[in-house]
Design a protein around this motif. Structure first.
Motif, PDB file in Angstrom:
ATOM      1  N   MET A   1      -3.711   0.476   0.922  1.00  0.00           N
ATOM      2  CA  MET A   1      -3.261   0.601   2.079  1.00  0.00           C
ATOM      3  C   MET A   1      -2.941   2.026   2.524  1.00  0.00           C
ATOM      4  O   MET A   1      -2.471   3.082   1.512  1.00  0.00           O
ATOM      5  CB  MET A   1      -1.628  -0.027   2.119  1.00  0.00           C
ATOM      6  N   GLU A   2      -3.167   2.255   3.743  1.00  0.00           N
ATOM      7  CA  GLU A   2      -3.090   3.946   4.211  1.00  0.00           C
ATOM      8  C   GLU A   2      -1.409   3.992   4.463  1.00  0.00           C
ATOM      9  O   GLU A   2      -0.728   3.141   4.986  1.00  0.00           O
ATOM     10  CB  GLU A   2      -3.662   3.882   5.591  1.00  0.00           C
ATOM     11  N   ILE A   3      -0.798   5.067   4.046  1.00  0.00           N
ATOM     12  CA  ILE A   3       0.485   5.339   4.137  1.00  0.00           C
ATOM     13  C   ILE A   3       0.644   6.374   5.288  1.00  0.00           C
ATOM     14  O   ILE A   3      -0.068   7.521   5.201  1.00  0.00           O
ATOM     15  CB  ILE A   3       1.211   6.192   2.865  1.00  0.00           C
ATOM     16  N   THR A   4       1.179   6.223   6.544  1.00  0.00           N
ATOM     17  CA  THR A   4       1.150   6.951   7.637  1.00  0.00           C
ATOM     18  C   THR A   4       2.427   7.888   7.515  1.00  0.00           C
ATOM     19  O   THR A   4       3.594   7.646   6.561  1.00  0.00           O
ATOM     20  CB  THR A   4       1.341   6.168   8.653  1.00  0.00           C
ATOM     21  N   VAL A  27       3.406   5.176  -2.095  1.00  0.00           N
ATOM     22  CA  VAL A  27       2.106   5.036  -2.519  1.00  0.00           C
ATOM     23  C   VAL A  27       2.153   4.035  -3.562  1.00  0.00           C
ATOM     24  O   VAL A  27       1.143   3.105  -3.962  1.00  0.00           O
ATOM     25  CB  VAL A  27       1.374   6.157  -3.089  1.00  0.00           C
ATOM     26  N   ALA A  28       2.983   4.245  -4.647  1.00  0.00           N
ATOM     27  CA  ALA A  28       3.406   3.395  -5.721  1.00  0.00           C
ATOM     28  C   ALA A  28       3.763   2.064  -5.543  1.00  0.00           C
ATOM     29  O   ALA A  28       3.671   1.197  -6.350  1.00  0.00           O
ATOM     30  CB  ALA A  28       4.349   4.109  -6.560  1.00  0.00           C
ATOM     31  N   THR A  29       4.137   1.735  -4.459  1.00  0.00           N
ATOM     32  CA  THR A  29       4.679   0.518  -3.986  1.00  0.00           C
ATOM     33  C   THR A  29       3.811  -0.424  -2.738  1.00  0.00           C
ATOM     34  O   THR A  29       4.291  -1.100  -2.176  1.00  0.00           O
ATOM     35  CB  THR A  29       6.094   0.402  -3.633  1.00  0.00           C
ATOM     36  N   ASN A  30       2.566   0.362  -2.406  1.00  0.00           N
ATOM     37  CA  ASN A  30       1.560   0.096  -1.657  1.00  0.00           C
ATOM     38  C   ASN A  30       2.208  -0.215  -0.219  1.00  0.00           C
ATOM     39  O   ASN A  30       2.064  -1.267   0.573  1.00  0.00           O
ATOM     40  CB  ASN A  30       1.061  -1.534  -1.931  1.00  0.00           C
ATOM     41  N   GLY A  31       3.109   0.743   0.049  1.00  0.00           N
ATOM     42  CA  GLY A  31       3.796   0.809   1.393  1.00  0.00           C
ATOM     43  C   GLY A  31       4.902  -0.267   1.683  1.00  0.00           C
ATOM     44  O   GLY A  31       5.552  -0.359   2.704  1.00  0.00           O
ATOM     45  N   ASP A  32       5.395  -0.845   0.580  1.00  0.00           N
ATOM     46  CA  ASP A  32       6.705  -1.702   0.784  1.00  0.00           C
ATOM     47  C   ASP A  32       7.889  -0.736   0.895  1.00  0.00           C
ATOM     48  O   ASP A  32       8.265  -0.313  -0.138  1.00  0.00           O
ATOM     49  CB  ASP A  32       6.531  -2.874  -0.436  1.00  0.00           C
ATOM     50  N   ILE A  33       8.576  -0.924   1.921  1.00  0.00           N
ATOM     51  CA  ILE A  33       9.712  -0.192   2.154  1.00  0.00           C
ATOM     52  C   ILE A  33      10.915  -0.543   1.493  1.00  0.00           C
ATOM     53  O   ILE A  33      11.299   0.395   0.338  1.00  0.00           O
ATOM     54  CB  ILE A  33      10.121  -0.135   3.781  1.00  0.00           C
ATOM     55  N   ASP A  34      11.005  -1.668   1.304  1.00  0.00           N
ATOM     56  CA  ASP A  34      12.200  -2.111   0.496  1.00  0.00           C
ATOM     57  C   ASP A  34      11.879  -1.853  -1.334  1.00  0.00           C
ATOM     58  O   ASP A  34      12.804  -1.308  -1.983  1.00  0.00           O
ATOM     59  CB  ASP A  34      12.340  -3.713   0.324  1.00  0.00           C
TER      60      ASP A  34
END
Length: 311
Positions: A1-4, A27-34
């Motif tokens: 997943m691209e991190i913007t 990056v480590a959490t694949n873009g999941d904010i929580d």
């Protein structure tokens, strides 16, 4: 997943962590904010330290009562802004801390911080909330009231600006009368918030406070031309009569009830006791006013603009 860049900025706004650390967490959490916030919890410890010098004068008072109504807690949790105080993260934190206080019966801040919840210790929850909100959050105080056979009930005013906790000792409590007794305790807790009496009854008033008030009354009588020539023993008797007014104003039981001034709180309790066939005693109460005694930060916009202009 691209991190913007927007993702990184959002996480930074939530946590206050540096941009590179935020990007690494995303990056480590694949873009999941929580999940990224959880990833940064260890860094949150250093965030808390950096925020330790800030003034946390906002927040809320929160209450929790156990199911049997025999244990109650008041907690005050502080943050830096009213905006955060109204956030879901902060509100849920307060509820969790108050419930943990009742479950553990921890009656001081350090003991309560060490209490384990489903998601970590109370102290760890505060650290996580600090990381999420970007503000200093602190547990300021806790009060526990517990008495077998009693009803503990609370009233929270204006969303947490003030909280009161009342203990009503009951003999003869049944399933049929419990709801009415809880309603009575709630009304008394609301009265405490409205009138803020310092004492429950006459015997609770410290003797030095009584003597101080007595001397003030005597001096007032001496300064009154109509009384100045009366014998001292007469003045002393008048002073004792006037002292009764002091008790009415400062003792909860003798105050006119907020919702019905035709009766005192003591008379109200007697009426409900007769109606419910119980023996009732108002034992004690606790009152927390959010932020009382904390020096609030004052911002000078002109000074801030001048500082920025000088850079």
């Amino acid at each position: 997943m691209e991190i913007t860049a927007q993702d990184v900025a959002k996480l930074r706004e939530i946590t206050g962590v540096g941009l590179m650390a935020c990007k690494k967490a995303l990056v480590a959490t694949n873009g999941d904010i929580d999940k990224a916030c959880e990833y940064l919890r260890e860094q949150g410890l250093s965030i808390v330290a950096k925020k330790a010098s800030r003034i946390a004068a906002e927040g809320a008072v929160c209450a929790h009562i156990c199911g049997c109504k025999e244990i109650g807690a008041l907690v005050e949790v502080n943050c830096e802004s009213d905006f955060v105080a109204k956030s879901d993260v902060f509100v849920e934190l307060c509820k969790t801390i108050a419930a943990a206080a009742v479950d553990s019966k921890a009656d001081d801040v350090d003991a309560l911080k060490a209490v384990k919840t489903a998601n970590g210790t109370v102290d760890e929850l505060i650290t996580a909330a600090t990381a999420k909100t970007g503000e200093k959050i602190s547990l300021r105080r806790v009060a526990i009231q517990q008495c077998g056979g009693a009803i503990e009930e609370a009233y929270i005013h204006m969303g947490g600006k003030m909280g009161t906790l009342v203990e009503l000792k009951v003999e003869g409590r049944t399933d049929a009368n419990t709801a009415e007794l809880v309603a009575l305790a709630h009304d008394v807790a609301m009265h405490v918030a409205a009138f803020q009496p310092p004492y429950v009854r006459k015997t609770d008033v410290p003797q030095d406070a009584v003597e101080h008030e007595r001397e003030i009354i005597k001096q007032q009588l001496m300064n009154d031309e109509k009384n100045s020539k009366k014998p001292e023993q007469v003045l002393a008797k008048i002073a004792e009569n006037k002292l009764g007014k002091f008790y009415e104003e400062n003792c909860l039981l003798y105050q006119a009830f907020a919702k019905d001034p035709s009766v005192t709180v003591e008379q109200l309790i007697a009426q409900v006791a007769k109606k419910t066939a119980t023996k009732l005693e108002l034992v004690r109460f606790t009152k927390f006013v959010m932020g009382e005694g904390i020096e609030k930060r004052t911002d000078n916009l002109a000074e801030e603009v001048a500082k920025l202009s000088a850079k």
